[in-house]
Design a protein around this motif. Structure first.
Motif, mmCIF file in Angstrom:
data_model
loop_
_atom_site.group_PDB
_atom_site.id
_atom_site.type_symbol
_atom_site.label_atom_id
_atom_site.label_comp_id
_atom_site.label_asym_id
_atom_site.label_seq_id
_atom_site.Cartn_x
_atom_site.Cartn_y
_atom_site.Cartn_z
ATOM 1 N N LYS A 21 0.867 -1.194 0.000
ATOM 2 C CA LYS A 21 0.000 0.000 0.000
ATOM 3 C C LYS A 21 0.893 1.230 0.000
ATOM 4 N N TYR A 29 -4.250 6.604 -2.083
ATOM 5 C CA TYR A 29 -3.284 5.519 -1.941
ATOM 6 C C TYR A 29 -3.453 4.528 -3.091
ATOM 7 N N LEU A 31 -2.691 0.296 -4.387
ATOM 8 C CA LEU A 31 -2.438 -1.070 -3.926
ATOM 9 C C LEU A 31 -1.774 -1.901 -5.021
ATOM 10 N N ALA A 92 0.740 -0.463 -7.835
ATOM 11 C CA ALA A 92 0.237 0.547 -6.892
ATOM 12 C C ALA A 92 0.336 1.948 -7.512
#
Ligand code: EZ4
Ligand code: CO
Length: 402
Positions: A21, A29, A31, A92
């Protein structure tokens, strides 16, 4: 925009998953999936101790530069552990970029090339009758493509066959279990299985089969040739393919299509296979093959040689990889098929998913980014469990490929 922090979440809702993360100064954010079956903690340590400190402060929008920082910038580059980490970082970052632009990931990869994603199911049985019955169940569930693995008479273990009628999961607690193998029993038996399946279900359903690296080139050539009348969609990993040249022999003897690469991690594992058109499908998944950034290049390279994607999609890849693959498969022209092994229901307590299966195809919704979220409180309820993949020996005890 700056990366402010990142962390690794390890959880085990039925099986282990490693999730990266990455946090930014804009509250968004991203992932990424960092799961490497049976080696989870090596990737987690590499990310936590070596990659994350170098990520903090970077601008997450510069995906290409960050990719090269963790690939080219690393002297000991390539290999499964480090490429799994690079892949998670890359996923991410694409998640962050798409969320920042408030658009589903596929829009950034070229937009929609198709409405739905063809997937193949897994089917197996301890013997031929059970296998035939289970293929029928998958066809009834709507699948247009089914991978078939079957127990071999005289062999206690066969790759891909579930024990005690549970769903198939190869990793086991404790030390690696030892399996036993005999290629000649396998080669004598398998063509008859496909002959029977075609007799029962006809020619429309796509049939696939995973050899799981267990033939020599000449054995694989024999198998591919003997399976030819049953028109398989592909045979997968017919040989252990460190030696790319070995595919020439199989190709010279058969028109059965070939899929390779679930254990590959860069384009350099594929160069001869592409340029000599020795394979038909790329198996290297986003989570092991350098993420979206690298697979875009690999898929583009493959497209010039009429080679399509057929990404690995076993349960040891997390819902993040599956969703990212569905975006990727939606966008590129040379999509072939996607492996789909549904996760156990308990996985959905941790991962909130944005895709569904319907009548042989998968659909991804239009939520921004990759579109999968993780519930960390739920994840904490499922602590990591050591689990290892099996090793394999020939019936006389010789170490062999699993
Ligand atoms: O054995 O993902 O095609 N699928 C496969 C898989 C692999 C597992 C190993 O972790 O070969 O089932
Ligand atoms: Co496989």
């Amino acid at each position: 925009m700056k990366i402010t922090d990142a962390k690794v979440i390890i959880c085990s809702p039925g099986r282990n998953f490693v999730t990266l993360k990455i946090y930014t100064d804009q509250g968004i954010y991203g992932l990424g999936d960092a799961t490497l079956n049976g080696m989870e903690k090596s990737v987690a340590t590499y990310l936590t101790d070596y990659c994350i400190p170098a990520l903090i402060g970077k601008d997450p929008r510069n995906i290409e530069d960050i990719w090269h920082y963790f690939y080219r910038g690393v002297y000991w580059r390539r290999g499964a552990v480090s490429m799994c980490a690079v892949s998670a970082i890359d996923m991410a970052l694409w998640d962050i970029k798409a969320k920042t632009l408030n658009t589903p990931l596929y829009n950034l990869l070229g937009g929609r090339s198709r409405d739905k994603i063809l997937v193949y199911a897994h089917s197996n049985g301890a013997n031929i009758d059970e296998t035939i019955e289970n293929v029928g169940k998958k066809i009834d569930e709507g699948y247009k493509a089914v991978r078939v693995q079957c127990g071999i008479p005289g062999l206690s273990d066969a790759y891909g066959v579930a024990k005690e009628k549970k769903s198939y999961e190869p990793a086991h607690k404790g030390l690696p279990p030892e399996e036993k193998w005999d290629t000649s029993l396998y080669l004598n038996f398998i063509p008859g299985v496909f002959e029977k399946i075609r007799e029962v279900y006809g020619s429309d359903v796509h049939l696939l089969h995973d050899v799981h690296h267990r033939c020599t080139p000449v054995e694989a050539a024999r198998l591919a040739k003997e399976l030819e009348p049953f028109h398989l969609f592909w045979i997968e990993d017919p040989v252990a393919c460190e030696l790319q040249e070995s595919l020439r022999l199989i190709r010279q003897h058969s028109t059965t299509p070939i899929a390779i690469g679930e254990v590959f991690n860069t384009v350099y594992d594929y160069t001869l296979l592409f340029t000599e058109q020795l394979i038909d499908y790329i198996r290297m998944p986003l989570s092991h093959g350098g993420g979206i950034t690298h697979l875009q290049k690999v898929a583009a390279f493959a497209s010039f040689y009429h080679i399509a994607t057929g990404f690995h999609g076993a349960t040891d890849l997390s819902p993040i990889t599956l969703a990212a693959a569905l975006h990727f498969n939606t966008a590129i022209n040379n999509f072939g098929i996607q492996e789909y092994m549904p996760h156990q229901k308990i996985v959905n307590e941790v991962f909130k998913i944005n895709y569904k299966f319907e009548n042989g195809f998968m659909y991804i919704d239009d939520s921004p980014g990759i579109g999968v979220d993780i519930d960390e409180t739920a994840a904490a309820r499922f602590p990591y469990v050591t689990a290892r993949l099996p090793v394999n020996r020939k019936s006389d005890g010789t170490m062999f490929n699993w």
